[in-house]
Design a protein around this motif. Structure first.
Motif, mmCIF file in Angstrom:
data_model
loop_
_atom_site.group_PDB
_atom_site.id
_atom_site.type_symbol
_atom_site.label_atom_id
_atom_site.label_comp_id
_atom_site.label_asym_id
_atom_site.label_seq_id
_atom_site.Cartn_x
_atom_site.Cartn_y
_atom_site.Cartn_z
ATOM 1 N N GLU A 38 65.438 55.712 57.075
ATOM 2 C CA GLU A 38 65.600 57.139 57.658
ATOM 3 C C GLU A 38 64.655 57.075 58.812
ATOM 4 O O GLU A 38 63.959 56.335 59.204
ATOM 5 N N SER A 39 65.066 58.590 59.439
ATOM 6 C CA SER A 39 64.459 58.721 60.645
ATOM 7 C C SER A 39 63.918 60.118 60.663
ATOM 8 O O SER A 39 64.574 60.946 60.011
ATOM 9 N N ASN A 40 63.080 60.448 61.426
ATOM 10 C CA ASN A 40 62.424 61.541 61.482
ATOM 11 C C ASN A 40 62.468 62.409 63.119
ATOM 12 O O ASN A 40 62.181 61.672 63.959
ATOM 13 N N ILE A 41 62.882 63.445 63.120
ATOM 14 C CA ILE A 41 62.637 64.208 64.326
ATOM 15 C C ILE A 41 61.947 65.503 64.237
ATOM 16 O O ILE A 41 62.303 66.295 63.409
ATOM 17 N N PHE A 78 66.612 62.370 58.454
ATOM 18 C CA PHE A 78 67.867 61.954 58.494
ATOM 19 C C PHE A 78 67.902 60.675 57.918
ATOM 20 O O PHE A 78 67.201 59.725 58.200
ATOM 21 N N GLN A 79 69.121 60.254 57.123
ATOM 22 C CA GLN A 79 69.321 58.946 56.898
ATOM 23 C C GLN A 79 69.856 58.193 57.928
ATOM 24 O O GLN A 79 70.833 58.529 58.690
ATOM 25 N N ASN A 80 69.426 56.989 58.046
ATOM 26 C CA ASN A 80 69.936 56.185 59.299
ATOM 27 C C ASN A 80 71.362 55.722 59.137
ATOM 28 O O ASN A 80 71.831 55.352 57.974
ATOM 29 N N SER A 81 72.134 55.781 60.105
ATOM 30 C CA SER A 81 73.385 55.374 60.236
ATOM 31 C C SER A 81 73.877 54.746 61.629
ATOM 32 O O SER A 81 73.086 54.934 62.487
ATOM 33 N N PRO A 82 75.038 54.285 61.662
ATOM 34 C CA PRO A 82 75.526 53.750 62.749
ATOM 35 C C PRO A 82 75.641 54.775 64.024
ATOM 36 O O PRO A 82 75.671 54.377 65.101
ATOM 37 N N THR A 83 75.955 55.997 63.537
ATOM 38 C CA THR A 83 76.051 56.950 64.552
ATOM 39 C C THR A 83 74.932 57.810 64.800
ATOM 40 O O THR A 83 74.999 58.857 65.649
ATOM 41 N N LEU A 84 73.696 57.588 64.465
ATOM 42 C CA LEU A 84 72.453 58.344 64.534
ATOM 43 C C LEU A 84 72.031 58.487 65.639
ATOM 44 O O LEU A 84 71.698 59.411 66.324
ATOM 45 N N ILE A 85 72.122 57.354 66.572
ATOM 46 C CA ILE A 85 71.581 57.378 67.810
ATOM 47 C C ILE A 85 72.345 58.005 68.930
ATOM 48 O O ILE A 85 71.901 58.873 69.579
ATOM 49 N N GLN A 86 73.741 58.096 68.612
ATOM 50 C CA GLN A 86 74.603 59.109 69.504
ATOM 51 C C GLN A 86 74.332 60.526 69.145
ATOM 52 O O GLN A 86 74.267 61.354 70.148
ATOM 53 N N SER A 87 74.018 60.843 68.060
ATOM 54 C CA SER A 87 73.582 62.219 67.618
ATOM 55 C C SER A 87 72.240 62.649 68.215
ATOM 56 O O SER A 87 71.984 63.417 68.797
ATOM 57 N N SER A 121 73.894 69.156 66.549
ATOM 58 C CA SER A 121 74.010 67.637 66.906
ATOM 59 C C SER A 121 74.074 66.631 65.942
ATOM 60 O O SER A 121 74.785 65.489 66.143
ATOM 61 N N PHE A 122 73.696 67.130 64.666
ATOM 62 C CA PHE A 122 73.879 66.098 63.651
ATOM 63 C C PHE A 122 74.409 66.470 62.364
ATOM 64 O O PHE A 122 74.194 66.201 61.207
ATOM 65 N N TYR A 140 58.376 67.524 71.132
ATOM 66 C CA TYR A 140 59.562 66.432 70.453
ATOM 67 C C TYR A 140 58.796 65.086 70.206
ATOM 68 O O TYR A 140 58.482 64.401 70.915
ATOM 69 N N ALA A 141 59.349 64.641 69.081
ATOM 70 C CA ALA A 141 58.689 63.544 68.656
ATOM 71 C C ALA A 141 59.657 62.767 67.660
ATOM 72 O O ALA A 141 60.411 63.246 66.791
ATOM 73 N N PHE A 142 60.359 61.470 67.864
ATOM 74 C CA PHE A 142 61.376 60.639 66.904
ATOM 75 C C PHE A 142 60.519 59.481 66.645
ATOM 76 O O PHE A 142 60.173 58.671 67.255
ATOM 77 N N THR A 143 60.888 59.251 65.141
ATOM 78 C CA THR A 143 60.311 57.992 64.633
ATOM 79 C C THR A 143 61.621 57.474 63.804
ATOM 80 O O THR A 143 62.139 58.123 63.289
ATOM 81 N N ARG A 144 61.607 56.104 63.813
ATOM 82 C CA ARG A 144 62.798 55.645 63.136
ATOM 83 C C ARG A 144 62.224 54.507 61.988
ATOM 84 O O ARG A 144 61.521 53.542 62.404
ATOM 85 N N GLY A 145 62.593 54.584 60.800
ATOM 86 C CA GLY A 145 62.234 53.627 59.878
ATOM 87 C C GLY A 145 63.350 52.681 59.420
ATOM 88 O O GLY A 145 64.372 52.890 60.140
#
Length: 222
Positions: free
Chosen positions: A126-129, A93-102, A142-143, A118-123
């Motif tokens: 962009e971020s990966n789930i 997903f593209q990083n956004s101000p609402t990504l953390i809420q999602s 959710s997204f 489950y694994a989450f990485t934030r660059g």
């Protein structure tokens, strides 16, 4: 001032597979000398005999920190449990101000089910789930407001527990990546914590990748 020896070293350093083959004495020095002769002549701006290049190749010694040290052998032999998980999906997903809420919505759903991978990485951009494929619909729901850049399915994860002093040994990840590359295994994703290392590969490659990593624990030299 550049010399034949310094040129040989520069070429070998940029091609680790050649360095590996030299250290194992499984390379034809004459053929390699002929192969890199044009490169050396270009750097020195003069004609160079292959015999001189062969001599430089035979005298070449890899840096001590990159050689097969006893500490590296100990680390590899003490690799911990190797865990395999299949049926995974990787969302980007593209990083956004609402990504953390999602993202928080997903955490609420999976905290009670330990069977879910489950694994989450934030660059920076962009971020990966990476999650069990059974949760794909929940991710999609959710997204819905986020920009999805990609999705990859039919993945498997291989997780390795590392010794606690792994960060003090140069070249540990290089040994893992090198062996996987030698066996022609492409990595879709890499995730790591301080003492745990996880690679993602396509499902049809997981058996080969597991065998390669497991073999590192029993190898005396590499």
């Amino acid at each position: 001032m550049k010399t034949i020896a310094s040129c040989v070293e520069e070429i070998i350093i940029t091609q680790p597979f050649i360095e590996e083959a030299l250290s194992r004495n499984i390379i034809n020095y004459s053929a390699l000398a002929e192969h890199i002769q044009p490169l050396i002549e270009k750097r020195l701006h003069k004609t160079v005999k292959t015999g001189a290049i062969m001599m430089a190749l035979r005298r070449y010694s890899p840096p001590l920190h990159a050689s097969n040290t006893q500490k590296m052998q100990r680390i590899l032999k003490n690799l911990g449990d190797i865990t395999v998980r299949s049926n995974l999906t990787d969302f980007t997903f593209q990083n956004s101000p609402t990504l953390i809420q999602s993202h928080a919505k997903i955490l609420e759903n999976i905290t009670t089910d330990r069977s879910i991978f489950y694994a989450f990485t934030r660059g920076i951009l962009e971020s990966n789930i990476i999650i069990s494929s059974s949760e794909r619909d929940k991710i999609t729901q959710s997204f819905t407001k986020e920009t999805q850049l990609g999705i990859e399915e039919n993945l498997s994860a291989i997780s390795i527990n590392l010794p606690h002093d792994n960060s003090k040994v140069p070249g540990l990840y290089y040994q893992l990546f090198k062996r996987l590359a030698w066996d022609g295994i492409p990595l879709h994703e890499v995730v790591s914590t301080t003492n745990e290392f996880t690679i993602l590969v396509k499902d049809f490659l997981v058996d080969r990748a597991f065998s390669v990593i497991k073999s590192l624990k029993s190898e005396v030299s590499f």
